[in-house]
Design a protein around this motif. Structure first.
Motif, PDB file in Angstrom:
ATOM      1  N   ASN A   9      31.094  73.733  66.751  1.00 24.51           N
ATOM      2  CA  ASN A   9      31.020  74.714  67.835  1.00 24.51           C
ATOM      3  C   ASN A   9      30.749  76.110  67.296  1.00 24.51           C
ATOM      4  N   ASN A  11      29.311  76.844  64.504  1.00 22.08           N
ATOM      5  CA  ASN A  11      27.961  76.885  63.944  1.00 22.08           C
ATOM      6  C   ASN A  11      26.933  77.211  65.028  1.00 22.08           C
ATOM      7  N   VAL A  12      27.049  76.566  66.158  1.00 22.60           N
ATOM      8  CA  VAL A  12      26.126  76.845  67.263  1.00 22.60           C
ATOM      9  C   VAL A  12      26.284  78.288  67.738  1.00 22.60           C
ATOM     10  N   TYR A  84      25.110  70.249  63.671  1.00 19.72           N
ATOM     11  CA  TYR A  84      25.108  71.598  64.234  1.00 19.72           C
ATOM     12  C   TYR A  84      25.300  71.615  65.743  1.00 19.72           C
ATOM     13  N   PHE A  85      24.715  70.660  66.430  1.00 22.78           N
ATOM     14  CA  PHE A  85      24.634  70.776  67.883  1.00 22.78           C
ATOM     15  C   PHE A  85      25.454  69.739  68.652  1.00 22.78           C
ATOM     16  N   SER A  87      28.855  68.063  70.034  1.00 20.71           N
ATOM     17  CA  SER A  87      30.206  68.541  70.321  1.00 20.71           C
ATOM     18  C   SER A  87      31.182  67.916  69.345  1.00 20.71           C
TER      19      SER A  87
END
Length: 427
Positions: A9, A11-12, A84-85, A87
């Motif tokens: 989270n 990272n995003v 990275y993306f 959840s």
């Protein structure tokens, strides 16, 4: 997990912040004529940032997986983008009270899970990981079984889950049972079973150290049950429980003497019966049984009880043989005595008859002389001496002498019939 380590989270969130900063910088910059770029500059800087981010990911993607070529590059790119993306998983949390609580619970479950095969943590966060050469996982998609994957690097597809991690190495399980033998003696026995997932005779990949039958993975994935006490039973526990029950039934058919005597081969018969029934129950699921052992554990009190029983049996056998020997000795003694008397009387009777035919000699003298000769012949005969003791022979001589004197003075001597002469029986 350290405090400075970012979760997916964060990272995003950081990527979005950096993109906004880059767009703001491009928006405020001017060209060589002093004209502000505004929206065009923002889009340009966003494009540069996005391209740089993608190329950096592509560069590092080749080092993520152990696979080479385009396939490994693509899987590495997929894992990095997912990291990275996607959840975060419920098991990935920032350090704090909840994380400390999880660590305490994990320490409590550590002893219970020490013998259980666990998936690498990467399967929880990235749905991918590296399995050892003897490991394979059963993969499901929703409630449907998909197949098996592994060993080596494994990456799960969308909505796929690792249902169970399976160990392909040789498994060994033991269990102690209490058996009541056919003669009512209670003993203990240790049942040991060595088994493994069946290996096909040929495999398309010669690099596999532990080839396996895919159908066995399906059986193991759904073989776990719960017993009457609510305790989970794995497939290995079910096999040893089945083997222990079969061994208990087979050993109860034999006595303790049969079990302990190697010549009767009872342990071998029990092992053959147990292996036959196990193969009938699990062979269709491609479980291969390598070794089955049944070792009786005889306690000291059982040995003492068995010794007393053996002693009683042997004393009874010895008494029977001694009685039989004494009866045989009495029979032979009576037979020898009768034989000696018959031979003496027969010899005397023939001599008396011959003397009467020749002349009219004194009957008393003839009887006495012939009696002495018959006794001398009987005493000198080896077979009679061997069968009749010296005391009995002396008694026979004295009795016969008195009887012969009575015959000579009172009554005529007895005649031996042909029937007794032929059969050799006592008159």
């Amino acid at each position: 997990m350290r405090k400075n380590k970012l979760t997916p989270n964060l990272n995003v969130f950081i990527i979005i912040i950096v993109a906004i900063v880059a767009a703001a910088i491009g928006y405020t910059l001017d060209d060589s004529l002093g004209v502000q770029l505004e929206l065009l500059g923002a889009l340009f800087w966003l494009s540069v940032f996005g391209a740089t981010f993608v190329f950096v990911l592509l560069y590092f993607a080749q080092f993520i997986t152990p696979l080479g070529g385009s396939e490994g590059w693509w899987q590495g790119w997929y894992l990095m983008v997912r990291a990275y993306f996607t959840s975060p998983s419920a098991s990935v949390r920032l350090p704090g009270k909840s994380a400390k609580k999880d660590r305490k619970q994990k320490r409590k479950r550590k002893k219970k899970q020490s013998a259980k095969e666990e998936l690498p943590p990467s399967f929880v966060t990235l749905n991918a990981g590296l399995l050892r050469p003897y490991q394979v996982i059963a993969v499901t998609k929703g409630k449907q079984y998909v197949g098996s994957k592994g060993p080596g690097f494994v990456m799960l597809g969308i909505k796929e889950q690792a249902r169970k991690l399976i160990n392909l190495r040789k498994q060994s399980r033991s269990q102690t049972i209490e058996v009541t033998t056919r003669d009512g003696i209670q003993i203990e026995a240790t049942v040991t079973v060595e088994f493994q997932v069946e290996r096909p005779p040929t495999t398309p990949d010669d690099r596999l150290l532990y080839p396996y039958e895919p159908e066995a993975v399906f059986f193991i994935a759904y073989a776990d049950t719960i017993d009457e006490n609510g305790i989970p039973q794995s497939w290995t526990s079910q096999i040893i429980a089945k083997a222990a029950g079969l061994a208990l039934t087979e050993l109860a058919k034999y006595s303790l003497d049969d079990i302990l005597q190697p010549a009767k081969g009872v342990p071998g018969k029990v092992i053959e019966a147990v292996q036959r029934d196990l193969e009938a129950a699990f062979g269709q699921h491609h479980i291969q049984f390598l070794t089955i052992k049944t070792i009786p554990n005889i306690q000291d009190k059982v040995w003492e009880q068995q010794k007393k029983r053996w002693k009683s049996e042997w004393e009874h056998k010895i008494e029977i043989r001694q009685n039989a020997g004494r009866a045989e000795a009495d029979r032979q003694l009576k037979q020898a005595r009768a034989r000696a008397q018959i031979e003496i009387i027969d010899t005397i009777a023939r001599s008396i008859e011959a003397m009467r035919q020749e002349n009219d000699a004194d009957l008393a003298q003839i009887i006495t002389l012939r009696m002495i000769e018959a006794l001398e012949e009987a005493v000198s005969e080896g077979s009679i001496q061997a069968m009749v003791p010296q005391q009995i022979m002396a008694s026979l001589v004295a009795d016969t002498s008195r009887q012969m004197k009575t015959w000579g003075t009172e009554i005529p001597p007895p005649q031996i019939s042909d029937r007794y002469r032929q059969k050799g029986k006592r008159p």
